[in-house]
Design a protein around this motif. Structure first.
Motif, PDB file in Angstrom:
ATOM      1  N   PHE A 126       0.807  -1.221   0.000  1.00 49.24           N
ATOM      2  CA  PHE A 126       0.000   0.000   0.000  1.00 49.24           C
ATOM      3  C   PHE A 126       0.837   1.266   0.000  1.00 49.24           C
ATOM      4  O   PHE A 126       0.350   2.325  -0.397  1.00 49.24           O
ATOM      5  N   ASP A 127       2.090   1.185   0.422  1.00 49.13           N
ATOM      6  CA  ASP A 127       2.988   2.322   0.219  1.00 49.13           C
ATOM      7  C   ASP A 127       3.191   2.541  -1.280  1.00 49.13           C
ATOM      8  O   ASP A 127       3.209   3.683  -1.759  1.00 49.13           O
ATOM      9  N   GLY A 128       3.338   1.443  -2.032  1.00 54.02           N
ATOM     10  CA  GLY A 128       3.489   1.545  -3.483  1.00 54.02           C
ATOM     11  C   GLY A 128       2.238   2.087  -4.145  1.00 54.02           C
ATOM     12  O   GLY A 128       2.310   2.946  -5.040  1.00 54.02           O
ATOM     13  N   VAL A 129       1.084   1.581  -3.718  1.00 57.85           N
ATOM     14  CA  VAL A 129      -0.189   2.078  -4.258  1.00 57.85           C
ATOM     15  C   VAL A 129      -0.343   3.561  -3.960  1.00 57.85           C
ATOM     16  O   VAL A 129      -0.676   4.361  -4.845  1.00 57.85           O
ATOM     17  N   GLY A 130      -0.117   3.939  -2.700  1.00 54.69           N
ATOM     18  CA  GLY A 130      -0.261   5.344  -2.323  1.00 54.69           C
ATOM     19  C   GLY A 130       0.671   6.245  -3.101  1.00 54.69           C
ATOM     20  O   GLY A 130       0.279   7.343  -3.533  1.00 54.69           O
ATOM     21  N   THR A 131       1.904   5.784  -3.313  1.00 53.46           N
ATOM     22  CA  THR A 131       2.896   6.594  -4.029  1.00 53.46           C
ATOM     23  C   THR A 131       2.444   6.912  -5.445  1.00 53.46           C
ATOM     24  O   THR A 131       2.460   8.075  -5.874  1.00 53.46           O
ATOM     25  N   ILE A 132       2.011   5.875  -6.180  1.00 58.11           N
ATOM     26  CA  ILE A 132       1.662   6.115  -7.586  1.00 58.11           C
ATOM     27  C   ILE A 132       0.337   6.858  -7.707  1.00 58.11           C
ATOM     28  O   ILE A 132       0.176   7.729  -8.579  1.00 58.11           O
ATOM     29  N   VAL A 133      -0.615   6.560  -6.823  1.00 57.79           N
ATOM     30  CA  VAL A 133      -1.892   7.266  -6.892  1.00 57.79           C
ATOM     31  C   VAL A 133      -1.701   8.744  -6.548  1.00 57.79           C
ATOM     32  O   VAL A 133      -2.259   9.622  -7.214  1.00 57.79           O
ATOM     33  N   GLU A 134      -0.880   9.036  -5.549  1.00 57.33           N
ATOM     34  CA  GLU A 134      -0.609  10.442  -5.228  1.00 57.33           C
ATOM     35  C   GLU A 134       0.056  11.143  -6.404  1.00 57.33           C
ATOM     36  O   GLU A 134      -0.300  12.282  -6.756  1.00 57.33           O
ATOM     37  N   LYS A 135       1.024  10.484  -7.043  1.00 56.22           N
ATOM     38  CA  LYS A 135       1.685  11.071  -8.204  1.00 56.22           C
ATOM     39  C   LYS A 135       0.668  11.392  -9.306  1.00 56.22           C
ATOM     40  O   LYS A 135       0.683  12.483  -9.901  1.00 56.22           O
ATOM     41  N   LEU A 136      -0.222  10.436  -9.586  1.00 54.14           N
ATOM     42  CA  LEU A 136      -1.205  10.630 -10.654  1.00 54.14           C
ATOM     43  C   LEU A 136      -2.194  11.737 -10.310  1.00 54.14           C
ATOM     44  O   LEU A 136      -2.539  12.565 -11.163  1.00 54.14           O
ATOM     45  N   LEU A 137      -2.657  11.755  -9.060  1.00 58.29           N
ATOM     46  CA  LEU A 137      -3.632  12.779  -8.664  1.00 58.29           C
ATOM     47  C   LEU A 137      -3.019  14.172  -8.719  1.00 58.29           C
ATOM     48  O   LEU A 137      -3.671  15.128  -9.155  1.00 58.29           O
ATOM     49  N   ARG A 138      -1.777  14.308  -8.302  1.00 55.43           N
ATOM     50  CA  ARG A 138      -1.127  15.622  -8.339  1.00 55.43           C
ATOM     51  C   ARG A 138      -0.821  16.031  -9.778  1.00 55.43           C
ATOM     52  O   ARG A 138      -0.856  17.216 -10.116  1.00 55.43           O
ATOM     53  N   LEU A 139      -0.529  15.057 -10.605  1.00 56.96           N
ATOM     54  CA  LEU A 139      -0.200  15.357 -12.000  1.00 56.96           C
ATOM     55  C   LEU A 139      -1.441  15.772 -12.794  1.00 56.96           C
ATOM     56  O   LEU A 139      -1.417  16.744 -13.551  1.00 56.96           O
ATOM     57  N   VAL A 140      -2.540  15.042 -12.605  1.00 59.36           N
ATOM     58  CA  VAL A 140      -3.749  15.270 -13.404  1.00 59.36           C
ATOM     59  C   VAL A 140      -4.673  16.297 -12.765  1.00 59.36           C
ATOM     60  O   VAL A 140      -5.385  17.019 -13.465  1.00 59.36           O
ATOM     61  N   SER A 141      -4.687  16.380 -11.436  1.00 55.83           N
ATOM     62  CA  SER A 141      -5.637  17.231 -10.693  1.00 55.83           C
ATOM     63  C   SER A 141      -7.076  17.005 -11.170  1.00 55.83           C
ATOM     64  O   SER A 141      -7.778  17.956 -11.565  1.00 55.83           O
ATOM     65  N   PRO A 142      -7.535  15.758 -11.151  1.00 58.65           N
ATOM     66  CA  PRO A 142      -8.893  15.482 -11.636  1.00 58.65           C
ATOM     67  C   PRO A 142      -9.941  15.945 -10.633  1.00 58.65           C
ATOM     68  O   PRO A 142      -9.665  16.128  -9.439  1.00 58.65           O
ATOM     69  N   HIS A 143     -11.160  16.113 -11.116  1.00 53.78           N
ATOM     70  CA  HIS A 143     -12.274  16.397 -10.217  1.00 53.78           C
ATOM     71  C   HIS A 143     -12.729  15.103  -9.535  1.00 53.78           C
ATOM     72  O   HIS A 143     -13.141  15.117  -8.369  1.00 53.78           O
ATOM     73  N   ARG A 144     -12.647  13.999 -10.275  1.00 58.96           N
ATOM     74  CA  ARG A 144     -13.054  12.696  -9.743  1.00 58.96           C
ATOM     75  C   ARG A 144     -12.058  11.633 -10.204  1.00 58.96           C
ATOM     76  O   ARG A 144     -11.525  11.722 -11.315  1.00 58.96           O
ATOM     77  N   ALA A 145     -11.852  10.629  -9.342  1.00 57.11           N
ATOM     78  CA  ALA A 145     -11.027   9.481  -9.711  1.00 57.11           C
ATOM     79  C   ALA A 145     -11.797   8.216  -9.358  1.00 57.11           C
ATOM     80  O   ALA A 145     -12.441   8.149  -8.299  1.00 57.11           O
ATOM     81  N   TYR A 146     -11.723   7.217 -10.216  1.00 53.68           N
ATOM     82  CA  TYR A 146     -12.608   6.056 -10.141  1.00 53.68           C
ATOM     83  C   TYR A 146     -11.826   4.781  -9.841  1.00 53.68           C
ATOM     84  O   TYR A 146     -10.817   4.478 -10.495  1.00 53.68           O
ATOM     85  N   PHE A 147     -12.338   4.026  -8.839  1.00 52.66           N
ATOM     86  CA  PHE A 147     -11.690   2.784  -8.425  1.00 52.66           C
ATOM     87  C   PHE A 147     -12.763   1.725  -8.180  1.00 52.66           C
ATOM     88  O   PHE A 147     -13.851   2.033  -7.689  1.00 52.66           O
ATOM     89  N   GLY A 148     -12.432   0.472  -8.483  1.00 50.09           N
ATOM     90  CA  GLY A 148     -13.390  -0.614  -8.304  1.00 50.09           C
ATOM     91  C   GLY A 148     -13.417  -1.138  -6.879  1.00 50.09           C
ATOM     92  O   GLY A 148     -12.399  -1.134  -6.177  1.00 50.09           O
ATOM     93  N   GLU A 149     -14.574  -1.627  -6.459  1.00 51.92           N
ATOM     94  CA  GLU A 149     -14.731  -2.167  -5.115  1.00 51.92           C
ATOM     95  C   GLU A 149     -14.150  -3.567  -4.957  1.00 51.92           C
ATOM     96  O   GLU A 149     -14.108  -4.079  -3.836  1.00 51.92           O
ATOM     97  N   LYS A 150     -13.702  -4.183  -6.047  1.00 52.14           N
ATOM     98  CA  LYS A 150     -13.021  -5.482  -5.883  1.00 52.14           C
ATOM     99  C   LYS A 150     -11.822  -5.315  -4.965  1.00 52.14           C
ATOM    100  O   LYS A 150     -11.549  -6.162  -4.118  1.00 52.14           O
ATOM    101  N   ASP A 151     -11.100  -4.219  -5.138  1.00 54.23           N
ATOM    102  CA  ASP A 151      -9.988  -3.878  -4.252  1.00 54.23           C
ATOM    103  C   ASP A 151     -10.516  -2.911  -3.187  1.00 54.23           C
ATOM    104  O   ASP A 151     -10.115  -1.745  -3.126  1.00 54.23           O
ATOM    105  N   PHE A 152     -11.427  -3.390  -2.342  1.00 54.49           N
ATOM    106  CA  PHE A 152     -12.119  -2.506  -1.403  1.00 54.49           C
ATOM    107  C   PHE A 152     -11.165  -1.902  -0.380  1.00 54.49           C
ATOM    108  O   PHE A 152     -11.283  -0.731  -0.021  1.00 54.49           O
ATOM    109  N   GLN A 153     -10.209  -2.698   0.076  1.00 57.93           N
ATOM    110  CA  GLN A 153      -9.223  -2.166   1.031  1.00 57.93           C
ATOM    111  C   GLN A 153      -8.421  -1.041   0.389  1.00 57.93           C
ATOM    112  O   GLN A 153      -8.185  -0.001   1.002  1.00 57.93           O
TER     113      GLN A 153
END
Length: 280
Positions: A126-153
């Protein structure tokens, strides 16, 4: 449809959008399937512009062999996305582009969410997940980001991530999409043989039965029952079954009628690891 491979080109594209343009981001690791497409379709409905990132993130793999075996199907992914809409931007960077000098993850405190279930069996994931998701969110600055509930944690951790990093984005959780036999759609399913894929339908069958049992039985009883069920299917190796509250992901001791719970499961079939969950 545009394909962009560099952060510089993506930034140039985003700077060309008007301030009133809403942007939706769908982060993926490629090997796209109908589950991913359901996220993309929702993003397209709810935003003026949709960006799909395709990046196999090395820092969220604690098993090098798993990383090496992860499917790389960019051409097929582009073709599948084009069947949804041509009004998409695909961002498919290299690891060197995303991480620059050093491919490594940040260390986060997700207040305990990262230590249970997947975190227990996949140290550093989850450190790896957090790192790349933070990078993408800061890069794109989206209004919404979409994730599936299969990976609910993962979904709950990303919601925590945007709070602790103060990133202004709405995290949208989307329902699990399943194959006809109930198997949760996953890029890893492509590594299963026809017989394994059929056998893996037992995972969801068992979760549905566990949900019914949970109505009248204790969490400990239900988890023991699930373990016994998997003992009758030697081709499926149960790694864990957990019943936890949906907010803190803590194991249930005594059921509380005002609390929502989910059952979480991880199973090996051959060398392929599958996860799933169900609302109880």
């Amino acid at each position: 449809m545009q394909l962009i491979n560099t952060k510089k080109d993506l930034k140039t594209y985003l700077e060309g959008l008007s301030e009133s343009t809403s942007v939706g981001l769908v982060p993926t690791m490629g090997a796209l399937h109908s589950g991913h497409i359901s996220l993309v379709e929702r993003a397209v409905r709810e935003n003026h512009v949709t960006i799909v990132s395709i990046f196999v993130n090395p820092t969220q793999f604690n098993n090098q062999e798993d990383l090496e075996k992860y499917p790389n199907t960019l051409e097929a992914d582009i073709s599948l996305l084009s069947s949804v809409t041509e009004n998409l931007l695909i961002f498919a960077p290299s690891a060197a582009e995303m991480y620059s000098d050093k491919i490594s993850s940040k260390s986060y405190n997700f207040e305990g969410l990262e230590h249970v279930m997947e975190g227990e069996f996949r140290p550093g994931h989850f450190d790896g997940v957090g790192t790349i998701v933070e990078k993408l969110l800061r890069l794109v600055s989206p209004h919404r980001a979409y994730f599936g509930e299969k990976d609910f944690q993962q979904l709950q951790i990303i919601k925590k991530l945007v709070r602790i990093t103060d990133i202004d984005v709405e995290i949208v959780g989307c329902p699990i999409v399943r194959e006809p036999n109930g198997l949760a759609m996953s890029s890893r399913n492509e590594r299963l043989s026809k017989d394994q894929r059929k056998e893996a339908g037992f995972i969801y069958q068992t979760l549905k039965a566990a949900k019914k049992e949970f109505g009248t039985k204790s969490a400990d009883y239900v988890m023991d029952w699930v373990r016994k069920e998997f003992e009758t299917h030697p081709d499926l190796k149960l790694e864990y079954i957990k019943i936890a509250d949906v907010d803190q992901l803590q194991a249930v001791t005594t059921k509380n009628n005002s609390q929502e719970y989910r059952a979480f499961i991880a199973v090996y079939i051959g060398d392929v690891r599958l996860i799933d969950n169900i609302a109880l």
